[in-house]
Design an enzyme around this catalytic site. Structure first.
Site, PDB file in Angstrom:
ATOM      1  CG  HIS A 189      44.115 -63.356 -10.448  1.00 47.59           C
ATOM      2  ND1 HIS A 189      44.965 -62.607  -9.696  1.00 47.59           N
ATOM      3  CD2 HIS A 189      43.227 -62.478 -10.982  1.00 47.59           C
ATOM      4  CE1 HIS A 189      44.637 -61.330  -9.775  1.00 47.59           C
ATOM      5  NE2 HIS A 189      43.580 -61.224 -10.541  1.00 47.59           N
ATOM      6  CD  GLU A 228      34.327 -58.577  -5.431  1.00 44.10           C
ATOM      7  OE1 GLU A 228      34.529 -57.798  -4.471  1.00 44.10           O
ATOM      8  OE2 GLU A 228      34.906 -58.441  -6.526  1.00 44.10           O
TER       9      GLU A 228
END
Lengths: 410, 332
Positions: free
Chosen positions: B124, B55
């Site tokens: 998540h 990322e």
């Protein structure tokens, strides 16, 4: 199989500390002219040895030897010498200005001038460098006005960065010089992204990323390498190994076990290790990597072996952690003296002309400093307006910042 | 809402060669939530491609692309995965313009699915909007329906500042009232599921009144808009529900106008309570509307714990909790 009674932690330690005899036996040197020069389109797997050798052109007698010796004109080399001398004189003046209280902080590049100055000359207009705080030579070799740089160092009313940045964190888009961050390593993936964009756009521009030996430990260094490798980005990945990251020697960043150049191997990236104090070697190796990138052959990682001859910054005292005479013992010498010797040996320079150029440069730097100081220094004279603090946070100032500016009363 | 997001990307990619889309699994496969499906086929691999699982690298290269002059739209597969990129977002994307005296800027959009309600567990399900709203130089946007998702995303791509675009993943395939035991509802019947063809924008910094009322103002965004609507219906409280849509810039005028009208304020978000964006909203309301307030400002938020897997519905600030806050606000 040997076994230890108890585990113990290995913490790398330089071979010598203050008071000791300088020792660079761990660095790994090679004679000038020895390293081979592969064709730019060679498979990186075919020259992995070049990450462990040392590409050098200038020998100790000042002769240009070996396959990396290029046909640079005497005029180009005299300009290179001038760029390095100007960089050194500029640094000396700014260190003095910091001591005089005209700015808060300064970072000089003493001993490392060849890396940035020669590299810049191997790039083309429109290419973009993503530098650290010690690549002022890129700007100077690009002919960028000293006054503009000094205005930034002094954070005065003419500072284009409006007094927001620490000294040495320049930004000069026109000169292909990306805004310098203070957070280490972040510019590395950005350079790769800029290069990817150039490729996406079908452009012919390349990027040049800069990082020091210490900051190769940052995750962003490795992130940049994986992206550069995956997309074969047209980027040069420079690692300036000046042996020291403030007080941490290169072993703390992993340099004890491997050469930084070899970091590229795990990514299949062309990787070279070169003498950073050799103007001719820096130019030749940079030009090779630039040609490779521009031919869409992908990235090249280059470890420039050099030595940080001065303190890390004006806030640092290297006598606390390394021998004071270590710089004098550095085997690769002084880049200015080496290029001067080469030019004299070629019959293209003399002590007299050198002294004359030195005087010209000193006068040029002094004139620039007077000009910049007339627009203010950090604690004296005109400064950017406090109202400008609220500008450029966003393209258009949002309401909450307008309200805060009103609260400040400006 | 997935289709609306894809449509926004499609419209901008067709219109502007500078728009590039990339991220983990975004290219050939079209993204784990299918938001980029078909774009690589349509626009080619150099404009829609897969990225390595890194990322910090994704955001770092997006910044470089933006500085070059492209308009990158990068997907972070889950908002929970964004933290390795925090330095690139906070110290770099958000400050390029400022530190360079406007010489450089990075017009990038970081799309990321957020929020729970899909049994995503603690990695998540997060709603990290407040870690971005705290950073000057960023804009932070959260749509609650397909119409806004398309219009806001087009605005974000056209914006010259970096935009964090949070997509409540529980809303991808339909509105959600917060009752997990009720059958899932598709977007088709929802009035805001219609997205006009081609380009239109929903401007950043403009809130929308989702339900008019005189009793209490509800400040919310994303999934909580639908939960708050359900709570108002179920309690019968005359709530005025304001969907903020954009947290930075914030539509303070709409907030003040509504709270001055109702004299009461309940703030709802799914993210954890302490130092959440609700704290900023509460402070703004207290500073600007103190004398209009009849009762204390109340916040309903995720508990200050990680998002649990099995106990998701005890964690989720559902319509019952919101409803209790509405009733309490009315009672004093």
């Amino acid at each position: 199989m040997p076994s230890a009674a108890r585990l113990s932690l290995h913490v790398p330690e330089p071979s010598v500390r203050p008071g000791g005899k300088p020792d660079f036996s761990h660095v790994g040197f090679a004679p000038a002219g020895e390293a081979r020069r592969p064709p730019v389109d060679a498979d990186p797997a075919e020259f992995r040895d070049l990450a462990y050798s040392l590409i050098r052109v200038l020998d100790d007698a000042g002769a240009a030897v070996g396959p990396w010796a290029e046909a640079l004109s005497a005029a180009d080399l005299r300009q290179g010498l001038r760029d390095m001398m100007l960089t050194r004189a500029y640094d000396a003046r700014m260190v003095l200005s910091q001591r005089q209280g005209k700015t808060s902080f300064y970072v000089q590049c003493l001993g490392e001038e060849a890396v940035a100055c020669a590299h810049r000359k191997a790039l083309a207009p429109g290419d973009m460098c993503f530098p650290t705080y010690r690549q002022q030579g890129l700007l100077i070799a690009a002919g960028w006005p000293l006054v503009d740089m000094m205005n930034s160092v002094f954070s005065n009313e003419k500072d284009r960065l409006k007094g927001r940045q620490l000294p040495t964190m320049y930004s000069a888009r026109e000169a292909g010089f990306f805004t310098v961050s203070g957070n280490l390593g972040t510019q590395y993936p950005q350079a790769v992204g800029w290069a990817m964009a150039s490729a996406i756009a079908g452009d012919d521009k390349i990027a040049s990323a800069w990082i020091g030996d210490g900051a190769t430990a940052e995750s962003d260094f490795h992130a940049a390498l994986v992206f550069a490798s995956v997309y074969r980005a047209p980027v040069i990945l420079n690692v300036v190994n000046n042996q020291w990251a403030i007080s941490s020697y290169q072993g703390i960043a992993g340099g004890e076990s491997v050469k930084f150049a070899s970091r590229g191997h795990g990514f299949g990236i062309a990787s070279l290790r070169a003498d950073g104090n050799d103007y001719l070697a820096v130019h030749a190796v940079s030009a090779w990597a630039a040609q490779r990138a521009r031919a869409n052959l992908g990235p090249t990682l280059i470890e420039w072996v050099t030595y940080r001859a001065a303190a890390h910054s004006t806030s640092d005292d290297p006598g606390k952690y390394r021998p004071r005479d270590e710089g004098a013992a550095w085997p690769l010498g002084d880049p200015l003296e080496r290029l001067k010797l080469h030019l004299i040996k070629r019959g293209e320079w003399s002590e007299e002309r050198h002294a004359q150029m030195r005087a010209e440069i000193d006068a040029e730097v002094l004139d620039a400093a007077r000009d910049a100081e007339s627009h203010g220094t950090l604690h004296d004279g005109p400064t950017p307006s406090p109202a400008s603090m609220f500008e450029d946070v966003y393209k258009d100032m949002p309401r909450h910042l307008r309200e805060q500016r009103q609260q400040l009363g400006v | 809402m997935v289709e609306a997001i894809r449509d926004a990307l499609d419209v901008k990619m067709a219109e502007d060669q500078k728009v590039v889309v990339f991220g983990e699994d975004v290219g050939y496969f079209g993204g784990v939530f299918r938001c980029t499906e078909g774009l690589q086929r349509k626009y080619g691999k150099s404009r829609c491609f897969d990225a390595p699982i890194n990322e910090s690298g994704i955001v770092g290269v997006a910044i470089g692309m933006g500085a070059y002059g492209l308009r990158p739209v990068a997907e972070i597969q889950f908002a929970d995965y964004v933290y390795p990129a925090y330095d690139q977002i906070v110290s770099e994307a958000a400050r390029l313009r400022y530190r360079s005296g406007a010489e450089f800027f990075a017009p990038l959009v970081l799309r990321m699915p957020c929020g729970g309600g899909i049994y995503g567990g603690q990695t998540h399900s997060q709603s990290p909007e407040a870690v971005f709203t705290h950073v000057c130089g960023l804009k932070t946007v959260i749509p609650s329906n397909p119409y806004d998702a398309k219009g806001l995303l087009i605005s974000a791509i056209e914006d010259d500042d970096p935009v964090i675009f949070l997509e409540p993943k529980r809303l991808y395939n339909g509105p959600f009232s917060g009752h997990p035991d009720q059958p899932a509802v598709a977007w088709a019947k929802h009035p805001l599921s219609e997205t006009p063809e081609g380009r239109y924008v929903v401007p950043l910094g403009k809130a929308a009144v989702r339900r008019e009322g005189k009793g209490v103002t509800v400040l919310c965004y994303g999934t909580m808009v639908h939960v708050s609507e359900a709570a108002a219906e179920e309690t019968g409280v005359d709530a005025e529900i304001l969907d903020l849509r954009s947290l930075i810039p914030l539509d303070i005028d709409a907030i003040v106008a509504s709270v001055e009208k109702t004299g009461r304020c309940v703030i709802v978000h799914e993210a954890t309570l302490t130092s959440g964006f609700g704290a900023e909203l509460a402070a703004q309301v207290a500073e600007r509307c103190f004398y209009a307030l009849e009762t204390p400002i109340r916040r309903v938020a995720g508990w200050d714990t990680p998002y649990p897997h099995a106990e998701e519905w005890s964690y989720f600030p559902g319509p019952e909790r919101v409803g209790r806050a509405l009733l309490a606000a009315m009672e004093g």
